[in-house]
Structures are given as C-alpha cells and as structure tokens.
Design an enzyme around this catalytic site. Structure first.
Site, PDB file in Angstrom:
ATOM      1  N   HIS A  24      44.575 -14.668  13.713  1.00  0.00           N
ATOM      2  CA  HIS A  24      44.500 -13.971  14.997  1.00  0.00           C
ATOM      3  C   HIS A  24      44.407 -12.471  14.752  1.00  0.00           C
ATOM      4  O   HIS A  24      45.278 -11.698  15.156  1.00  0.00           O
ATOM      5  CB  HIS A  24      45.717 -14.298  15.880  1.00  0.00           C
ATOM      6  CG  HIS A  24      45.653 -15.668  16.494  1.00  0.00           C
ATOM      7  ND1 HIS A  24      46.755 -16.292  17.028  1.00  0.00           N
ATOM      8  CD2 HIS A  24      44.622 -16.527  16.654  1.00  0.00           C
ATOM      9  CE1 HIS A  24      46.398 -17.479  17.494  1.00  0.00           C
ATOM     10  NE2 HIS A  24      45.113 -17.643  17.274  1.00  0.00           N
ATOM     11  N   HIS A  80      40.005 -28.518  21.299  1.00  0.00           N
ATOM     12  CA  HIS A  80      40.304 -27.092  21.488  1.00  0.00           C
ATOM     13  C   HIS A  80      39.111 -26.292  20.979  1.00  0.00           C
ATOM     14  O   HIS A  80      38.595 -26.571  19.896  1.00  0.00           O
ATOM     15  CB  HIS A  80      41.581 -26.769  20.699  1.00  0.00           C
ATOM     16  CG  HIS A  80      42.014 -25.348  20.721  1.00  0.00           C
ATOM     17  ND1 HIS A  80      41.840 -24.509  21.799  1.00  0.00           N
ATOM     18  CD2 HIS A  80      42.669 -24.602  19.778  1.00  0.00           C
ATOM     19  CE1 HIS A  80      42.347 -23.323  21.515  1.00  0.00           C
ATOM     20  NE2 HIS A  80      42.846 -23.349  20.294  1.00  0.00           N
ATOM     21  N   GLU A  82      38.857 -23.038  20.183  1.00  0.00           N
ATOM     22  CA  GLU A  82      39.010 -21.839  19.350  1.00  0.00           C
ATOM     23  C   GLU A  82      38.242 -22.032  18.031  1.00  0.00           C
ATOM     24  O   GLU A  82      38.117 -23.140  17.511  1.00  0.00           O
ATOM     25  CB  GLU A  82      40.498 -21.549  19.088  1.00  0.00           C
ATOM     26  CG  GLU A  82      40.695 -20.142  18.533  1.00  0.00           C
ATOM     27  CD  GLU A  82      42.129 -19.627  18.606  1.00  0.00           C
ATOM     28  OE1 GLU A  82      43.029 -20.386  19.017  1.00  0.00           O
ATOM     29  OE2 GLU A  82      42.340 -18.454  18.228  1.00  0.00           O
ATOM     30  N   ASP A  84      38.601 -21.617  14.918  1.00  0.00           N
ATOM     31  CA  ASP A  84      39.096 -22.243  13.690  1.00  0.00           C
ATOM     32  C   ASP A  84      38.925 -23.763  13.730  1.00  0.00           C
ATOM     33  O   ASP A  84      39.018 -24.430  12.700  1.00  0.00           O
ATOM     34  CB  ASP A  84      40.551 -21.856  13.394  1.00  0.00           C
ATOM     35  CG  ASP A  84      41.481 -22.013  14.566  1.00  0.00           C
ATOM     36  OD1 ASP A  84      41.024 -21.944  15.727  1.00  0.00           O
ATOM     37  OD2 ASP A  84      42.690 -22.207  14.346  1.00  0.00           O
ATOM     38  N   HIS A 146      47.296 -24.289  23.388  1.00  0.00           N
ATOM     39  CA  HIS A 146      47.707 -22.983  23.867  1.00  0.00           C
ATOM     40  C   HIS A 146      46.581 -22.233  24.584  1.00  0.00           C
ATOM     41  O   HIS A 146      46.731 -21.056  24.918  1.00  0.00           O
ATOM     42  CB  HIS A 146      48.237 -22.132  22.686  1.00  0.00           C
ATOM     43  CG  HIS A 146      47.169 -21.732  21.691  1.00  0.00           C
ATOM     44  ND1 HIS A 146      46.926 -20.416  21.403  1.00  0.00           N
ATOM     45  CD2 HIS A 146      46.290 -22.428  20.970  1.00  0.00           C
ATOM     46  CE1 HIS A 146      45.960 -20.331  20.504  1.00  0.00           C
ATOM     47  NE2 HIS A 146      45.567 -21.541  20.233  1.00  0.00           N
ATOM     48  N   ASP A 165      46.439 -27.815  18.112  1.00  0.00           N
ATOM     49  CA  ASP A 165      47.319 -26.754  17.611  1.00  0.00           C
ATOM     50  C   ASP A 165      48.809 -27.057  17.766  1.00  0.00           C
ATOM     51  O   ASP A 165      49.628 -26.558  16.977  1.00  0.00           O
ATOM     52  CB  ASP A 165      47.020 -25.443  18.345  1.00  0.00           C
ATOM     53  CG  ASP A 165      45.877 -24.671  17.714  1.00  0.00           C
ATOM     54  OD1 ASP A 165      45.571 -24.914  16.534  1.00  0.00           O
ATOM     55  OD2 ASP A 165      45.294 -23.822  18.408  1.00  0.00           O
ATOM     56  N   TYR A 193      55.151 -20.387  13.628  1.00  0.00           N
ATOM     57  CA  TYR A 193      54.001 -20.800  14.441  1.00  0.00           C
ATOM     58  C   TYR A 193      54.406 -20.846  15.912  1.00  0.00           C
ATOM     59  O   TYR A 193      53.703 -20.328  16.790  1.00  0.00           O
ATOM     60  CB  TYR A 193      53.587 -22.179  13.938  1.00  0.00           C
ATOM     61  CG  TYR A 193      52.275 -22.733  14.420  1.00  0.00           C
ATOM     62  CD1 TYR A 193      51.124 -22.596  13.653  1.00  0.00           C
ATOM     63  CD2 TYR A 193      52.195 -23.452  15.596  1.00  0.00           C
ATOM     64  CE1 TYR A 193      49.927 -23.148  14.062  1.00  0.00           C
ATOM     65  CE2 TYR A 193      51.010 -24.007  16.018  1.00  0.00           C
ATOM     66  CZ  TYR A 193      49.876 -23.851  15.252  1.00  0.00           C
ATOM     67  OH  TYR A 193      48.702 -24.411  15.667  1.00  0.00           O
ATOM     68  N   HIS A 226      46.656 -28.007  12.178  1.00  0.00           N
ATOM     69  CA  HIS A 226      46.993 -27.115  11.066  1.00  0.00           C
ATOM     70  C   HIS A 226      48.168 -27.687  10.293  1.00  0.00           C
ATOM     71  O   HIS A 226      49.153 -28.151  10.899  1.00  0.00           O
ATOM     72  CB  HIS A 226      47.418 -25.727  11.559  1.00  0.00           C
ATOM     73  CG  HIS A 226      46.324 -24.936  12.212  1.00  0.00           C
ATOM     74  ND1 HIS A 226      45.231 -24.459  11.539  1.00  0.00           N
ATOM     75  CD2 HIS A 226      46.167 -24.541  13.498  1.00  0.00           C
ATOM     76  CE1 HIS A 226      44.452 -23.787  12.372  1.00  0.00           C
ATOM     77  NE2 HIS A 226      44.990 -23.835  13.569  1.00  0.00           N
TER      78      HIS A 226
HETATM   79 FE1  FEO Z   1      44.092 -22.169  18.787  1.00  0.00          FE
HETATM   80 FE2  FEO Z   1      44.141 -23.315  15.611  1.00  0.00          FE
HETATM   81  O1  FEO Z   1      43.385 -22.516  17.117  1.00  0.00           O
END
Ligand code: FEO
Length: 396
Positions: A24, A80, A82, A84, A146, A165, A193, A226
């Site tokens: 981030h 999700h 995002e 990544d 999130h 996530d 996290y 993750h």
């Molecule tokens: Fe919200 Fe692992 O990206």
C-alpha cells in the site's frame, strides 16, 4: 513451481513474493514478504478463485499447468479487484479464452476501470451458487472487507472458505498451512494485518463475521489470499478478528511511543515506563526514528493503552511523530486509552497536537498531558514516574 493440493481437487496455485518490503505504497512494512494466493477448484468444470499480482502471472500459470492446461479453466472468480489479486487478470482472460469472469455487481465498474479490456463479466450476489459438477461454490458479498466490492467464496462440499484479504497475513514461506510455521511470526503478522488494514472497518468486520457465524456454515479450512491457510482450528482467527473488532483481547502491555530533540522527552518516557512497570504492566518502548509505524500499530492492537510523547518545535510536534498521529487518526483505535507527554521551551504545542489526533482517532484520553519545561528536574522525573503508575492503574 509446483501446485500444492490443499484438499480434494483444490490446489493452491499462487505466487510467493520474498522481495516485497512495503505494501500500500510505503504505509505498511512487509518484513517477511507476502504471498498472492490463487486457488484452482477442479470438478467437471474448473474454477480459478482469484489471481495474483501482475508480475507474478507466470509463476501462477506454471503451477496451474502442472494440474491442467490453463485454457481448460471454465470460470474465473474475482473476489476482490485490488491489483495484488487482479493484476494478472488481463493475461488470465487472454490465455483462458472462453472462461467466464464472475464477481459482485460492485466489482464490475472497478474491474472495467482498472482493465478496460471489454470482458464479458457475470455478476453474482450473496447466496448464488456455481455448480462445477457435484462441487458447489457459493458466494457471499462482504462489502468493506476491505473494499466495497469484496466477496467471499465458499466451497460447500469441502467446507472451505475463500475470503480473499480477510484473515490473511503478509508472510512469505514455502509452507502453505498456518500450523506449519513459527507461531510468533504468524500471529504478529496477522495482528499487523488487522491493525493496518481492517481496524478502521471494525464495525463492518464484526457485522459480517456475526452474519456468517449465524448461518452456521461448517468451516474446515480458511484459505485467504495472503499468507498461510488456516486448517487447524480455523475459527481461532475468526474469534480473534471478532475480539480485535470489539477492542478485546487486551494484554498487560502499555505502548510508549515518542521522539525527542535533546533528550528531555526521552527522560520523561523512561520515568513513565518505570512507573508503568512498577504498577504491574509491561511498557513497550518505541523511539519513533528507530521504530516502524505499521509495527507500532500492530503493538497497539492488544495493548491496554498508549502514551505518545514529543518535544515541542515551532509550537508543534517533531515531524517524525506526524506519521504515527496520522495512523491514529485514520486507523481509529476506538476507545483505546491514551495520554500525551513531552518537553517544551516556551510554547507547548506538541501535547495539544497529540491530543487532537487522539480525539480524531476516537481514543479515550484518560489523563491530562504531562509536560515539562526545558529539562526535567528530579522532582519532575518523580512526577513522571507517578504519572506512569497512574496511567497503568487507569488502563488495567
Ligand atoms: Fe485488498 Fe490483498 O488486496
């Protein structure tokens, strides 16, 4: 680049990033790297649940290819958007040819804005199911866990929750299961996290977890996007999320975070720490230039309280203290007990600024600030010691 079989016909096909040290932007330090987890669920039809960060696409394809030709995959589930997890999607959709891409309604716009490739996207909502031929994927929208478009996928027959996530950790290792790794590192990374990503969303976290628990879904495994997969007592991480969301699970620790110009504020910090210690709690000392801001927020998650100190310069805080105050304001450790301290020469603006940030972070300021002009005298150090004792008593 082998896939890892994590259950019958379920393969981890993600990527391991040992190099990444910030996430981030520069706001989150990843001392142990991270993984981007993708899962292949193979039935009569096959689904790829989530993808990886773009630069790691080849690693994912190499693992998939050991199970089946990637072009034979029928569905791609994007829990999700995002980058990544979605960064590899353009290459995935190109190579998979006819695969259907499934996501929530809210994710469509996000994906289209990130990747204006004209994909034919199918939307799913809470309770919708995808039949892979005797293997069923059910979807649960999870807004603000999130991002607004976030979603959980649940593999019904194998009782596996794939929550993207949620419940993750930034921890790169050759192991895939949480019970196989150093537990101290694992739980620190899980706390870090939560503190740095989910703390400000605690109300939504609590609501969603209680909603899912009420459904009474059997959960044998939680496979996040993750880090490590929870298979031994998988609900322990869920219980801890609930506790963190409610501000519970507090340990007998007090966090003391400060910076100093010529040592006076350090003298105060050390006297306060002795008082905290003698009152029966453990002071965690974090001198800001030598401490990592996202580790500090992880330490705060289970601490009983926090004292933030700064010398005054130009009637304000030392600039090194600003990132910590920014984190307190945006991560909102609601109800966390707090106080400010510091030395000054003429104007005493530092403690006022610290208190303003604590108030914006909805923290509970339990004592008037402790301030000392120029260098603390013996009497003032005695007062700082007593201040630490009193703070400890108030947060016990
Ligand atoms: Fe919200 Fe692992 O990206």
């Amino acid at each position: 680049m082998e896939p890892i079989k994590i259950a019958d016909d379920v393969y981890w096909v993600g990527a391991i990033d040992y190099s990444i040290r910030t996430f981030h932007g520069f706001s989150y330090s990843t001392h142990h790297g991270t993984t981007y987890n993708a899962y292949l669920i193979v039935g009569d039809k096959t689904a790829l649940v989530d993808a990886v960060y773009g630069p790691f696409a080849e690693e994912m394809f190499a693992r998939i290819s050991r199970v089946m030709p990637p072009s034979d995959i029928d569905y791609v589930i994007s829990n999700h958007a995002e980058m990544d997890h979605s960064g590899a999607l353009p290459e995935v959709m190109r190579r998979l040819g006819n695969a259907e891409l499934l996501c929530t309604k809210r994710a469509v716009d996000v994906l289209q804005k990130h990747y204006p490739d004209g994909w034919d996207i199918q939307t799913v909502a809470t309770g919708d199911e995808l039949d892979l031929g005797g293997k069923t994927l059910r979807f649960y929208e999870a807004p603000m866990l999130h991002w607004p478009e976030s979603m959980f996928t649940y593999y019904v027959e194998e009782e596996i929750l794939l929550p993207n996530d949620a419940f993750g950790q930034h921890y790169a290792t050759e192991h895939r299961f949480a019970d196989e790794v150093d537990q101290t590192v694992l739980w620190h990374e899980a706390e870090k996290y939560y503190a740095n990503i989910l703390w400000p969303l605690s109300r939504q976290v609590q609501r969603k977890i209680e909603e899912v628990l009420k459904l009474g879904l059997p959960i044998r495994m939680i496979a996040p996007s993750h880090g490590l997969i929870w298979r031994k007592d998988p609900l322990e991480i869920v219980k801890r999320y609930l506790s963190w969301a409610k501000g519970e699970r507090l340990q007998d620790k007090v966090l003391i975070v400060w910076d100093t110009m010529w040592g006076s504020t350090t003298k105060l910090a050390r006297a306060i720490a002795e008082g905290v210690r003698d009152a029966g709690l453990t002071p965690l000392m974090r001198l800001i230039p030598h401490s990592d801001r996202s580790d500090i927020m992880a330490d705060l998650l289970e601490a009983r309280g926090i004292l933030v100190g700064s010398s005054t310069v130009h009637n304000d805080i030392l600039p090194t203290v600003a990132p910590i105050l920014s984190d307190l304001e945006v991560l909102k450790p609601v109800g966390k007990k707090a106080a400010a301290f510091g030395s000054y020469g003429w104007g005493g603006g530092a403690v006022r600024r610290i208190q303003e940030s604590m108030t914006r972070g909805k923290m509970e300021i339990v004592m008037e600030p402790l301030t000392v002009k120029w260098v603390p005298s013996e009497d003032e150090l005695r007062a700082a010691y007593e201040y630490g004792q009193q703070f400890a008593e108030k947060v016990k």
